[in-house]
Write a protein that holds these residues in place. Structure first.
Motif, PDB file in Angstrom:
ATOM      1  N   UNK A   6       0.870  -1.180   0.000  1.00  9.46           N
ATOM      2  CA  UNK A   6       0.000   0.000   0.000  1.00  9.46           C
ATOM      3  C   UNK A   6       0.907   1.230   0.000  1.00  9.46           C
ATOM      4  N   UNK A   7       0.959   1.898  -1.143  1.00  6.32           N
ATOM      5  CA  UNK A   7       1.848   3.061  -1.270  1.00  6.32           C
ATOM      6  C   UNK A   7       3.292   2.615  -1.230  1.00  6.32           C
ATOM      7  N   UNK A   8       4.051   3.135  -0.256  1.00  4.73           N
ATOM      8  CA  UNK A   8       5.449   2.736  -0.101  1.00  4.73           C
ATOM      9  C   UNK A   8       5.637   1.826   1.105  1.00  4.73           C
ATOM     10  N   UNK A   9       4.555   1.200   1.570  1.00  2.68           N
ATOM     11  CA  UNK A   9       4.609   0.319   2.732  1.00  2.68           C
ATOM     12  C   UNK A   9       4.254  -1.113   2.345  1.00  2.68           C
ATOM     13  N   UNK A  10       4.896  -2.047   3.016  1.00  3.83           N
ATOM     14  CA  UNK A  10       4.609  -3.466   2.835  1.00  3.83           C
ATOM     15  C   UNK A  10       3.856  -3.944   4.065  1.00  3.83           C
ATOM     16  N   UNK A  11       2.767  -4.676   3.849  1.00  6.81           N
ATOM     17  CA  UNK A  11       1.896  -5.082   4.945  1.00  6.81           C
ATOM     18  C   UNK A  11       1.737  -6.596   4.949  1.00  6.81           C
ATOM     19  N   UNK A  12       1.942  -7.192   6.124  1.00  4.79           N
ATOM     20  CA  UNK A  12       1.676  -8.613   6.335  1.00  4.79           C
ATOM     21  C   UNK A  12       0.423  -8.680   7.196  1.00  4.79           C
ATOM     22  N   UNK A  13      -0.618  -9.299   6.638  1.00  4.19           N
ATOM     23  CA  UNK A  13      -1.922  -9.364   7.283  1.00  4.19           C
ATOM     24  C   UNK A  13      -2.236 -10.824   7.600  1.00  4.19           C
ATOM     25  N   UNK A  14      -2.533 -11.127   8.871  1.00  2.00           N
ATOM     26  CA  UNK A  14      -2.883 -12.492   9.266  1.00  2.00           C
ATOM     27  C   UNK A  14      -3.746 -12.436  10.520  1.00  2.00           C
ATOM     28  N   UNK A  15      -4.599 -13.429  10.694  1.00  2.00           N
ATOM     29  CA  UNK A  15      -5.502 -13.511  11.847  1.00  2.00           C
ATOM     30  C   UNK A  15      -6.340 -12.248  11.997  1.00  2.00           C
ATOM     31  N   UNK A  16      -6.770 -11.687  10.886  1.00  3.50           N
ATOM     32  CA  UNK A  16      -7.627 -10.510  10.835  1.00  3.50           C
ATOM     33  C   UNK A  16      -7.012  -9.285  11.502  1.00  3.50           C
ATOM     34  N   UNK A  17      -5.673  -9.168  11.428  1.00  2.00           N
ATOM     35  CA  UNK A  17      -4.976  -7.985  11.939  1.00  2.00           C
ATOM     36  C   UNK A  17      -3.675  -7.801  11.164  1.00  2.00           C
ATOM     37  N   UNK A  18      -3.102  -6.623  11.284  1.00  3.19           N
ATOM     38  CA  UNK A  18      -1.817  -6.349  10.644  1.00  3.19           C
ATOM     39  C   UNK A  18      -0.718  -6.871  11.561  1.00  3.19           C
ATOM     40  N   UNK A  19       0.044  -7.835  11.059  1.00  2.00           N
ATOM     41  CA  UNK A  19       1.114  -8.445  11.831  1.00  2.00           C
ATOM     42  C   UNK A  19       2.395  -7.630  11.711  1.00  2.00           C
ATOM     43  N   UNK A  20       2.657  -7.094  10.499  1.00  2.00           N
ATOM     44  CA  UNK A  20       3.863  -6.298  10.257  1.00  2.00           C
ATOM     45  C   UNK A  20       3.553  -5.252   9.206  1.00  2.00           C
ATOM     46  N   UNK A  21       3.971  -4.024   9.459  1.00  2.00           N
ATOM     47  CA  UNK A  21       3.834  -2.932   8.486  1.00  2.00           C
ATOM     48  C   UNK A  21       5.153  -2.194   8.482  1.00  2.00           C
ATOM     49  N   UNK A  22       5.773  -2.099   7.277  1.00  2.00           N
ATOM     50  CA  UNK A  22       7.094  -1.482   7.198  1.00  2.00           C
ATOM     51  C   UNK A  22       7.253  -0.749   5.874  1.00  2.00           C
ATOM     52  N   UNK A  23       8.244   0.118   5.799  1.00  2.00           N
ATOM     53  CA  UNK A  23       8.609   0.795   4.565  1.00  2.00           C
ATOM     54  C   UNK A  23       9.365  -0.190   3.678  1.00  2.00           C
ATOM     55  N   UNK A  24       9.033  -0.220   2.405  1.00  2.00           N
ATOM     56  CA  UNK A  24       9.649  -1.173   1.478  1.00  2.00           C
ATOM     57  C   UNK A  24      11.158  -0.939   1.377  1.00  2.00           C
ATOM     58  N   UNK A  25      11.590   0.311   1.383  1.00  2.00           N
ATOM     59  CA  UNK A  25      13.010   0.611   1.236  1.00  2.00           C
ATOM     60  C   UNK A  25      13.838   0.216   2.461  1.00  2.00           C
ATOM     61  N   UNK A  26      13.198  -0.067   3.595  1.00  2.00           N
ATOM     62  CA  UNK A  26      13.898  -0.476   4.815  1.00  2.00           C
ATOM     63  C   UNK A  26      13.780  -1.973   5.074  1.00  2.00           C
ATOM     64  N   UNK A  27      13.053  -2.673   4.215  1.00  2.48           N
ATOM     65  CA  UNK A  27      12.744  -4.085   4.416  1.00  2.48           C
ATOM     66  C   UNK A  27      13.816  -4.969   3.796  1.00  2.48           C
ATOM     67  N   UNK A  28      14.208  -6.016   4.505  1.00  3.60           N
ATOM     68  CA  UNK A  28      15.063  -7.058   3.951  1.00  3.60           C
ATOM     69  C   UNK A  28      14.209  -8.306   3.855  1.00  3.60           C
ATOM     70  N   UNK A  29      14.120  -8.887   2.669  1.00  4.19           N
ATOM     71  CA  UNK A  29      13.292 -10.072   2.479  1.00  4.19           C
ATOM     72  C   UNK A  29      14.005 -11.069   1.587  1.00  4.19           C
ATOM     73  N   UNK A  30      13.843 -12.333   1.909  1.00  5.17           N
ATOM     74  CA  UNK A  30      14.374 -13.397   1.080  1.00  5.17           C
ATOM     75  C   UNK A  30      13.461 -14.603   1.217  1.00  5.17           C
ATOM     76  N   UNK A  31      13.322 -15.319   0.104  1.00  9.24           N
ATOM     77  CA  UNK A  31      12.444 -16.473   0.089  1.00  9.24           C
ATOM     78  C   UNK A  31      13.166 -17.692   0.658  1.00  9.24           C
ATOM     79  N   UNK A  32      12.393 -18.591   1.260  1.00  8.09           N
ATOM     80  CA  UNK A  32      12.946 -19.837   1.761  1.00  8.09           C
ATOM     81  C   UNK A  32      13.431 -20.677   0.582  1.00  8.09           C
ATOM     82  N   UNK A  33      14.394 -21.541   0.807  1.00  2.39           N
ATOM     83  CA  UNK A  33      14.942 -22.358  -0.280  1.00  2.39           C
ATOM     84  C   UNK A  33      13.879 -23.247  -0.913  1.00  2.39           C
ATOM     85  N   UNK A  34      12.872 -23.617  -0.140  1.00  2.00           N
ATOM     86  CA  UNK A  34      11.798 -24.458  -0.670  1.00  2.00           C
ATOM     87  C   UNK A  34      10.768 -23.654  -1.451  1.00  2.00           C
TER      88      UNK A  34
END
Length: 114
Positions: free
Chosen positions: A57-85
């Motif tokens: 949403x805009x410049x923010x990345x949102x993780x939504x689970x259990x009907x609430x926002x679990x994590x909300x962060x700026x995309x430029x400050x986020x480090x993300x990598x996929x699991x090997x599987x």
């Protein structure tokens, strides 16, 4: 076809650049989540949410689970990598919902048979 080849050849490979972080956010956006775990400082993972999704949403990345926002962060400050599987993603970022505390969460995708 040529457009995909050019995009693949010119994608950023340095995980510390904002371009790489935006591309990763776009790649994982829209994934459905089975459950989300958080890695605590003592190394234990705790389930913090079930059934949700990953959104931008805009410049923010949102993780939504259990009907609430679990994590909300700026995309430029986020480090993300996929699991090997390729069954999930690890995200480390300052959480805007928790006052800027740096958190590491693992979002496990819903398995769909193709």
């Amino acid at each position: 076809m040529l457009k995909k080849v050019i995009k693949r050849l010119t994608k950023s490979k340095n995980p510390d650049t904002p371009r790489y972080r935006r591309e990763m956010a776009e790649r994982i956006c829209g994934q459905h989540i089975k459950y989300v775990t958080e890695r605590r400082e003592d190394g234990v993972e705790e389930v913090i949410g079930r059934e949700g999704g990953l959104n931008i949403r805009g410049d923010e990345f949102i993780v939504y689970a259990s009907q609430k926002i679990v994590l909300r962060c700026k995309i430029d400050e986020m480090q993300a990598w996929e699991l090997l599987s390729n069954d999930g993603v690890v995200i480390t970022a300052p959480d805007l919902e928790q006052g800027g505390a740096v958190r590491t969460i693992i979002a496990h995708y819903v398995y769909y048979r193709k």
